[in-house]
Motif scaffolding. Structure first.
Motif, PDB file in Angstrom:
ATOM      1  N   GLY A 180       0.831  -1.218   0.000  1.00 31.96           N
ATOM      2  CA  GLY A 180       0.000   0.000   0.000  1.00 31.96           C
ATOM      3  C   GLY A 180       0.848   1.244   0.000  1.00 31.96           C
ATOM      4  N   PRO A 181       0.232   2.377  -0.415  1.00 29.73           N
ATOM      5  CA  PRO A 181       0.990   3.625  -0.516  1.00 29.73           C
ATOM      6  C   PRO A 181       1.518   4.096   0.839  1.00 29.73           C
ATOM      7  CG  PRO A 181      -1.344   3.986  -1.009  1.00 29.73           C
ATOM      8  CD  PRO A 181      -1.166   2.515  -0.858  1.00 29.73           C
ATOM      9  N   GLU A 182       2.665   4.768   0.790  1.00 30.31           N
ATOM     10  CA  GLU A 182       3.290   5.289   2.020  1.00 30.31           C
ATOM     11  C   GLU A 182       2.943   6.754   2.232  1.00 30.31           C
ATOM     12  OE1 GLU A 182       7.517   4.528   2.542  1.00 30.31           O
ATOM     13  OE2 GLU A 182       7.267   2.619   1.500  1.00 30.31           O
ATOM     14  N   VAL A 183       2.800   7.114   3.493  1.00 29.10           N
ATOM     15  CA  VAL A 183       2.503   8.497   3.882  1.00 29.10           C
ATOM     16  C   VAL A 183       3.477   8.894   4.987  1.00 29.10           C
ATOM     17  CG1 VAL A 183       0.787   9.992   4.998  1.00 29.10           C
ATOM     18  CG2 VAL A 183       0.046   8.286   3.324  1.00 29.10           C
ATOM     19  N   GLN A 198       0.256  18.594   7.746  1.00 28.39           N
ATOM     20  CA  GLN A 198      -0.392  17.982   6.574  1.00 28.39           C
ATOM     21  C   GLN A 198       0.363  16.715   6.203  1.00 28.39           C
ATOM     22  OE1 GLN A 198      -2.147  21.509   3.776  1.00 28.39           O
ATOM     23  NE2 GLN A 198      -0.292  20.534   3.146  1.00 28.39           N
ATOM     24  N   PRO A 199      -0.333  15.692   5.694  1.00 27.45           N
ATOM     25  CA  PRO A 199       0.400  14.517   5.222  1.00 27.45           C
ATOM     26  C   PRO A 199       1.267  14.857   4.001  1.00 27.45           C
ATOM     27  CG  PRO A 199      -1.998  14.148   5.116  1.00 27.45           C
ATOM     28  CD  PRO A 199      -1.788  15.564   5.527  1.00 27.45           C
ATOM     29  N   ALA A 200       2.382  14.137   3.889  1.00 28.38           N
ATOM     30  CA  ALA A 200       3.280  14.313   2.744  1.00 28.38           C
ATOM     31  C   ALA A 200       3.672  12.928   2.234  1.00 28.38           C
ATOM     32  CB  ALA A 200       4.523  15.095   3.152  1.00 28.38           C
ATOM     33  N   GLN A 201       4.253  12.878   1.061  1.00 26.93           N
ATOM     34  CA  GLN A 201       4.792  11.612   0.569  1.00 26.93           C
ATOM     35  C   GLN A 201       6.203  11.846   0.076  1.00 26.93           C
ATOM     36  OE1 GLN A 201       3.017   9.631  -2.898  1.00 26.93           O
ATOM     37  NE2 GLN A 201       3.010   7.706  -1.733  1.00 26.93           N
ATOM     38  N   ASP A 202       7.038  10.837   0.353  1.00 28.08           N
ATOM     39  CA  ASP A 202       8.469  10.904   0.067  1.00 28.08           C
ATOM     40  C   ASP A 202       8.782   9.797  -0.951  1.00 28.08           C
ATOM     41  OD1 ASP A 202      11.270  10.818   0.443  1.00 28.08           O
ATOM     42  OD2 ASP A 202      11.098   9.684   2.295  1.00 28.08           O
ATOM     43  N   PHE A 203       9.806   9.979  -1.759  1.00 26.23           N
ATOM     44  CA  PHE A 203      10.209   8.987  -2.769  1.00 26.23           C
ATOM     45  C   PHE A 203      11.584   8.464  -2.401  1.00 26.23           C
ATOM     46  CE2 PHE A 203       6.895  11.495  -4.428  1.00 26.23           C
ATOM     47  CZ  PHE A 203       6.178  10.665  -5.267  1.00 26.23           C
ATOM     48  N   LYS A 204      11.626   7.232  -1.897  1.00 28.56           N
ATOM     49  CA  LYS A 204      12.858   6.709  -1.302  1.00 28.56           C
ATOM     50  C   LYS A 204      13.853   6.149  -2.311  1.00 28.56           C
ATOM     51  CE  LYS A 204      12.563   6.976   3.290  1.00 28.56           C
ATOM     52  NZ  LYS A 204      11.385   6.444   3.933  1.00 28.56           N
ATOM     53  N   ARG A 205      13.347   5.565  -3.406  1.00 28.76           N
ATOM     54  CA  ARG A 205      14.266   4.886  -4.326  1.00 28.76           C
ATOM     55  C   ARG A 205      14.931   5.904  -5.258  1.00 28.76           C
ATOM     56  NH1 ARG A 205      14.321  -0.970  -3.679  1.00 28.76           N
ATOM     57  NH2 ARG A 205      12.517  -1.410  -2.362  1.00 28.76           N
ATOM     58  N   ILE A 206      16.112   5.555  -5.724  1.00 32.89           N
ATOM     59  CA  ILE A 206      16.902   6.500  -6.517  1.00 32.89           C
ATOM     60  C   ILE A 206      16.313   6.747  -7.910  1.00 32.89           C
ATOM     61  CG2 ILE A 206      18.499   4.621  -7.234  1.00 32.89           C
ATOM     62  CD1 ILE A 206      19.779   8.134  -6.646  1.00 32.89           C
ATOM     63  N   ALA A 263       2.181   3.014   6.241  1.00 33.87           N
ATOM     64  CA  ALA A 263       1.712   2.334   5.030  1.00 33.87           C
ATOM     65  C   ALA A 263       0.202   2.226   5.149  1.00 33.87           C
ATOM     66  CB  ALA A 263       2.340   0.954   4.911  1.00 33.87           C
ATOM     67  N   LEU A 264      -0.502   2.610   4.064  1.00 25.13           N
ATOM     68  CA  LEU A 264      -1.960   2.464   4.052  1.00 25.13           C
ATOM     69  C   LEU A 264      -2.258   1.102   3.436  1.00 25.13           C
ATOM     70  CD1 LEU A 264      -3.178   6.024   2.995  1.00 25.13           C
ATOM     71  CD2 LEU A 264      -2.258   5.216   5.162  1.00 25.13           C
ATOM     72  N   THR A 265      -2.280   0.081   4.269  1.00 28.39           N
ATOM     73  CA  THR A 265      -2.417  -1.288   3.763  1.00 28.39           C
ATOM     74  C   THR A 265      -3.897  -1.645   3.617  1.00 28.39           C
ATOM     75  OG1 THR A 265      -2.620  -2.472   5.854  1.00 28.39           O
ATOM     76  CG2 THR A 265      -0.394  -1.849   5.198  1.00 28.39           C
ATOM     77  N   LYS A 266      -4.118  -2.811   3.020  1.00 25.35           N
ATOM     78  CA  LYS A 266      -5.507  -3.290   2.876  1.00 25.35           C
ATOM     79  C   LYS A 266      -6.139  -3.475   4.240  1.00 25.35           C
ATOM     80  CE  LYS A 266      -4.538  -5.985  -1.282  1.00 25.35           C
ATOM     81  NZ  LYS A 266      -3.099  -6.249  -1.021  1.00 25.35           N
ATOM     82  N   LYS A 270      -0.749   1.313   9.035  1.00 23.78           N
ATOM     83  CA  LYS A 270       0.266   0.707   9.909  1.00 23.78           C
ATOM     84  C   LYS A 270       1.535   1.553   9.901  1.00 23.78           C
ATOM     85  CE  LYS A 270      -1.503  -3.882   9.791  1.00 23.78           C
ATOM     86  NZ  LYS A 270      -1.258  -5.240  10.218  1.00 23.78           N
ATOM     87  N   VAL A 271       2.216   1.567  11.038  1.00 21.83           N
ATOM     88  CA  VAL A 271       3.453   2.336  11.146  1.00 21.83           C
ATOM     89  C   VAL A 271       4.608   1.522  10.561  1.00 21.83           C
ATOM     90  CG1 VAL A 271       5.134   3.327  12.755  1.00 21.83           C
ATOM     91  CG2 VAL A 271       2.672   3.575  13.184  1.00 21.83           C
ATOM     92  N   ILE A 272       5.351   2.122   9.629  1.00 20.35           N
ATOM     93  CA  ILE A 272       6.579   1.515   9.105  1.00 20.35           C
ATOM     94  C   ILE A 272       7.732   1.850  10.034  1.00 20.35           C
ATOM     95  CG2 ILE A 272       8.263   1.592   7.233  1.00 20.35           C
ATOM     96  CD1 ILE A 272       6.011   1.950   5.280  1.00 20.35           C
ATOM     97  N   GLU A 273       7.794   3.104  10.437  1.00 20.85           N
ATOM     98  CA  GLU A 273       8.857   3.531  11.348  1.00 20.85           C
ATOM     99  C   GLU A 273       8.467   4.856  11.981  1.00 20.85           C
ATOM    100  OE1 GLU A 273      12.443   5.076   9.714  1.00 20.85           O
ATOM    101  OE2 GLU A 273      11.393   6.223   8.204  1.00 20.85           O
ATOM    102  N   PHE A 274       9.143   5.158  13.091  1.00 20.56           N
ATOM    103  CA  PHE A 274       9.066   6.500  13.671  1.00 20.56           C
ATOM    104  C   PHE A 274      10.416   7.167  13.503  1.00 20.56           C
ATOM    105  CE2 PHE A 274       5.703   4.930  16.757  1.00 20.56           C
ATOM    106  CZ  PHE A 274       4.692   5.717  16.228  1.00 20.56           C
ATOM    107  N   ASN A 275      10.385   8.479  13.305  1.00 25.27           N
ATOM    108  CA  ASN A 275      11.607   9.269  13.400  1.00 25.27           C
ATOM    109  C   ASN A 275      11.349  10.357  14.429  1.00 25.27           C
ATOM    110  OD1 ASN A 275      13.168   7.926  11.355  1.00 25.27           O
ATOM    111  ND2 ASN A 275      11.806   8.851   9.860  1.00 25.27           N
ATOM    112  N   ALA A 276      12.446  10.889  14.967  1.00 21.39           N
ATOM    113  CA  ALA A 276      12.350  11.830  16.085  1.00 21.39           C
ATOM    114  C   ALA A 276      12.667  13.247  15.643  1.00 21.39           C
ATOM    115  CB  ALA A 276      13.315  11.405  17.187  1.00 21.39           C
ATOM    116  N   ARG A 277      12.527  13.502  14.337  1.00 22.52           N
ATOM    117  CA  ARG A 277      12.931  14.811  13.773  1.00 22.52           C
ATOM    118  C   ARG A 277      12.172  14.987  12.464  1.00 22.52           C
ATOM    119  NH1 ARG A 277      14.387  12.312   9.085  1.00 22.52           N
ATOM    120  NH2 ARG A 277      15.163  10.251   9.582  1.00 22.52           N
ATOM    121  N   PHE A 278      12.215  16.223  11.956  1.00 26.25           N
ATOM    122  CA  PHE A 278      11.590  16.497  10.664  1.00 26.25           C
ATOM    123  C   PHE A 278      12.202  15.605   9.597  1.00 26.25           C
ATOM    124  CE2 PHE A 278      10.538  20.626  12.626  1.00 26.25           C
ATOM    125  CZ  PHE A 278       9.282  20.877  12.105  1.00 26.25           C
ATOM    126  N   GLY A 279      11.383  15.147   8.663  1.00 22.76           N
ATOM    127  CA  GLY A 279      11.874  14.329   7.552  1.00 22.76           C
ATOM    128  C   GLY A 279      12.496  15.195   6.479  1.00 22.76           C
TER     129      GLY A 279
END
Ligand code: AMP
Ligand code: GLY
Length: 418
Positions: A180-183, A198-206, A263-266, A270-279
């Motif tokens: 599912g899509p990541e947020v 506001q929700p955002a989306q990031d693109f992890k792969r190169i 991850a917005l799964t079926k 669900k939480v993929i990870e937490f970070n303790a700072r701005f992304g």
């Protein structure tokens, strides 16, 4: 209010720029900073991993607020050292930053708070690793249990590759694959009140189409036109508030930026990870659309006063950041390539060049890191923001530049389905 931003990357440039646009902020300092941050802040040399050095600098400058950008200084205790001098600091204590610093700690907090996340095993021997890999099957998700700047995670269908990565880690977390899509949903918190952004989306792969290895992030946009109604409220209720409350219950107050990678799964969020700072790079478009004074919000969070502060307001429209990376990234990075075309005159209005890995050498702006810069643009919608950001990217040149041409393309075309 006098402010000091700690860090050297694109996130710190975006934060310093937003602080400089807050009428209540009279001075912006940054340490160590970069050539882009120097346009909006006074730079000071510092070893950002040395809590005493950072606290000394904050005291000498007489600042009212320190904002710690990256995870490593937080885990090293920089926020604790600043607060001990009686100076307000936006960023969690070293103990609370374990939410990002240790995947195993984060899993424990989530279990206690009943926050939905991937099933996971913490492994330390080859036998345990192989058992976990086979229990979940492909695709395999293997995470180094420590800070890895977004690059310690391998997601692969190849069992041999998954095993090889796991064996390189001291302690490794092997978990269920989430589809599912990541947020990316960020929240500003003082340890009790939680203000989601506001929700955002990031693109992890190169590479385009999410091909190639993971990076720190190759682009981002906000808001998400495809996000289900009520997403922010649901995440606040099921993820952000219970996590902050569980940490408070343990006596580990989390104040600062809580970043939920979701991850917005079926089967729900669900939480993929937490970070303790701005992304990074999500902060770049978020700061471009924030309509509230950033300094006021961060100071209130640092001082435990969010309950008497107005929640963040947003401009209408969309914002987007496209990252330009240097040759060799993410395996390596090439320094010293001369960067041309970053002058404001050469790009569309409503476009900012946010520096990350740049340096000034003999009067030339050159590459000095993997992710070199991001072009951030605001538009009336995603198509408009994309057109402006890519026009800005088109004006910038350096040898070996890598960037994705599909940042937010699927979202703009209405092709993301939840
Ligand atoms: P992390 O450093 O935990 O954010 O992981 C980096 C990237 O790996 C994430 O943004 C996801 O794209 C991917 N990833 C991590 N964990 C999982 C998972 N359990 N299922 C699917 N993809 C994942
Ligand atoms: N954008 C991913 C991160 O900051 O970890």
């Amino acid at each position: 209010m006098k402010t000091l931003v700690i860090g050297t990357g694109g996130r710190e440039h975006a934060l310093a720029l937003a602080l400089s646009r807050d009428p209540s902020v009279t001075e912006v300092h940054a340490a160590p900073g970069n050539p882009g941050i120097a346009d909006v802040a006074t730079l000071h040399p510092v070893d950002q991993l040395n809590p005493v050095e950072v606290a000394d600098l904050a005291e000498r400058l007489g600042v009212d607020l320190v904002v710690v950008g990256p995870e490593a200084p937080l885990v090293a205790g920089v926020a604790d050292a600043v607060r001990e001098r009686g100076i307000s600091c936006f960023g969690p204590s070293a103990e609370a930053a374990q939410l990002e610093g240790s995947k195993a700690f984060a899993k424990d907090v989530m279990a206690a708070a009943e926050v939905p996340t991937a099933l996971a095993y913490v492994c330390s021997t080859q036998a345990e690793i192989e058992e976990a890999l086979d229990a979940f099957g492909a695709p395999y998700v293997v995470k180094d249990d420590g800070l890895a700047a977004g690059k310690g995670v391998v997601v692969t269908d190849d069992r041999a590759e998954a095993l090889a990565h796991a064996l390189q880690c001291d302690r490794v977390v092997i978990e269920e694959f989430l589809d599912g899509p990541e947020v990316s949903l960020f929240a500003i918190t003082d340890g009790s009140t939680v203000f989601p952004l506001q929700p955002a989306q990031d693109f992890k792969r190169i590479f385009n189409d999410d091909e190639g290895p993971n990076t720190g992030g190759m682009g981002a946009y906000t808001p998400l036109p495809w996000a289900p109604e009520g997403l922010v409220e649901e995440v606040l209720e099921r993820v952000l508030q219970p996590t902050v409350d569980e940490l408070a219950r343990r006596g580990t107050i989390f104040s600062g930026l809580l970043y939920a990678g979701l991850a917005l799964t079926k089967r729900g969020v669900k939480v993929i990870e937490f970070n303790a700072r701005f992304g990074d790079p999500e902060t770049q478009p978020l700061m471009a659309l924030l309509d509230s004074p950033l300094g006021v919000l961060l100071k209130a969070a640092a001082d435990g006063e969010l309950h008497v502060t107005e929640p963040p307001r947003w401009k209408s429209g969309s914002a987007l950041a496209v990252v330009m990376a240097s040759a060799g990234y993410p395996e390596s990075s090439r320094n010293g390539d001369v960067i041309l075309g970053t002058d404001a005159a050469q790009r569309p209005a409503e476009c900012d060049v946010i520096h990350a890995g740049t340096a000034l050498v003999d009067g030339n702006l050159v590459t000095a890191g993997g992710r070199v810069l991001a072009v951030t643009a605001v538009g009336k919608d995603l198509d408009d923001a994309r057109a402006k950001a890519y026009a800005g990217v088109g004006a910038i040149e350096f040898d070996g530049a890598q960037f994705r041409t599909d940042i937010a393309a699927k979202a703009a075309a209405g092709e993301i389905k939840v």
